[in-house]
Write an enzyme that holds these catalytic residues in place. Sequence first.
Site, PDB file in Angstrom:
ATOM      1  N   PHE A 186       0.814  -1.223   0.000  1.00 42.83           N
ATOM      2  CA  PHE A 186       0.000   0.000   0.000  1.00 42.83           C
ATOM      3  C   PHE A 186       0.842   1.264   0.000  1.00 42.83           C
ATOM      4  CE2 PHE A 186       0.889   0.032   4.494  1.00 42.83           C
ATOM      5  CZ  PHE A 186       0.654   1.322   4.943  1.00 42.83           C
ATOM      6  N   LYS A 187       2.110   1.150   0.401  1.00 35.12           N
ATOM      7  CA  LYS A 187       2.967   2.333   0.432  1.00 35.12           C
ATOM      8  C   LYS A 187       3.101   2.955  -0.965  1.00 35.12           C
ATOM      9  CE  LYS A 187       3.656   1.337   4.743  1.00 35.12           C
ATOM     10  NZ  LYS A 187       4.829   0.989   5.492  1.00 35.12           N
ATOM     11  N   ASP A 188       2.946   2.129  -2.017  1.00 35.81           N
ATOM     12  CA  ASP A 188       3.023   2.660  -3.388  1.00 35.81           C
ATOM     13  C   ASP A 188       1.964   3.732  -3.641  1.00 35.81           C
ATOM     14  OD1 ASP A 188       5.111   1.023  -4.368  1.00 35.81           O
ATOM     15  OD2 ASP A 188       3.724  -0.635  -4.661  1.00 35.81           O
ATOM     16  N   LEU A 232       3.730   6.738  -2.142  1.00 38.22           N
ATOM     17  CA  LEU A 232       5.127   6.951  -2.538  1.00 38.22           C
ATOM     18  C   LEU A 232       5.324   7.010  -4.043  1.00 38.22           C
ATOM     19  CD1 LEU A 232       6.810   4.965   0.311  1.00 38.22           C
ATOM     20  CD2 LEU A 232       7.185   7.360  -0.228  1.00 38.22           C
TER      21      LEU A 232
END
Length: 495
Positions: A111-113, A116
Amino acid sequence: MDLIYTSTRQGKEKVKASEAILKGLASDGGLFVPETIPTLDADIDDLAKMDYKQTAFVVMRKFLTDFTDEELQNCIDKAYDSKFDTEEIAPLVKADGAYYLELFHGATIAFKDMALSILPHLLTTAAKKNNVKNDIVILTATSGDTGKAALAGFADVPGTKIIVFYPKGGVSPIQEKQMVTQKGDNTFVVGINGNFDQAQSGVKALFSDKELAKELDAKGYQFSSANSINIGRLVPQIVYYVYAYAKLYAEHKIAENEMINVVVPTGNFGNILAAYYAKNMGLPINKLICASNDNKVLYDFFETGKYDKNREFFLTTSPSMDILISSNLERLIYRIVGEDNDKNQELMNSLVNNGSYEITPDVKAKLKDFYGNYASEKETAEKINDLYKKTGYIIDTHTAVAAKVYDKYKAETQDETKTVIASTASPYKFTRSVLTSIDAKYDALSDFGLCDELSKLGNVKIPNAIEEIRNAEVRHNTVCETNEMKNVVVSFLSK
């Protein structure tokens, strides 16, 4: 009128969005928060017709008011493109009575994508707006996913360098391989002999080191952060909760203004804080269900009002949640103590000096929107097995923690409100833990053999993020002690 951001600590710093994104952390060590949370005034029928990029523009426009429409649209267009393996960007999948919001379709399958992918573009745009001549050095600690997503986002972005610290032995083999094989002349990866909290504390200390800042400025560098302490990480995360709600409405799963619950597997508290901000913007969210693993410091806080990191630290099969200092909780604390800088500073000082703090019953009463619980390692494995046997749907360990806590919430409350579970990572990131939960026989396979087996079992194509590291060379092998982090940073930036 520009939305102004202020620090949670002394509150003397007042900055616009682009300045808050550039700085990452406030000069007094606090986190930047908007002075007011804007209202989501878009009509639900309009939102229902929007794709992910259009939704992102509507939501982010409210928070990033000193970006022009053209600048913001350009950042969004560059972020949410073919790096994602689905046009939807964040699909909703119904399984066993809940809606799983799949946030792992980006370049690093976590989920960081979602944030980021856009942060490098927000940051470089902010640097231009503020006439920054220095190169930006992104300094980040990771419990597994932020590191690779940040590295991928910033690799070879002109005017930036990125240094990522991760706990050696405290991330999954796939997570580590993703980081240490990262290409890009401006990327640096360091394993530390310690846990995530020590890595994060070390990074925060570097941010507040005034002598180091002077030394770096003389060399043409300044620090910023890609951790969720940066408001440029938090704002893009609000988008997918709005998008999920609008999609449920568009598909006639919910009526206009119908409440939903949101369940989030939680470590650093950024992802669930984004849902809390969405609720405060006016999104009809009933309960914010905070799911912890055996490092259940947040569950205990919601139960007792006491935050206490003085406890045993567990390495679990959901390593991105192996955290005892949830940095983003400070933003919530600041809000529930009535945006009282002195009170918040006092609590944070107590955390630093005693490892704990306690809120009053009056303040605790303001947490009624939240429900906290946790899932043990055994319960997490059982949930993966149970969901697969019932539906054929395979989830990763972090998502399983959330799903199990949702089961507990339903059993306790009999609440039948429709519920979205944030599915924060692809099962391909944690293949051994996932597949051995389904059948112990899979433990005999190699890490990449497990990926092949998972593809057959779940009938899902192996993501490119896995294929590209299968035979990639290790490019980063620096390991240091926590007290050597400063020297390592100076050494990298002297090359």
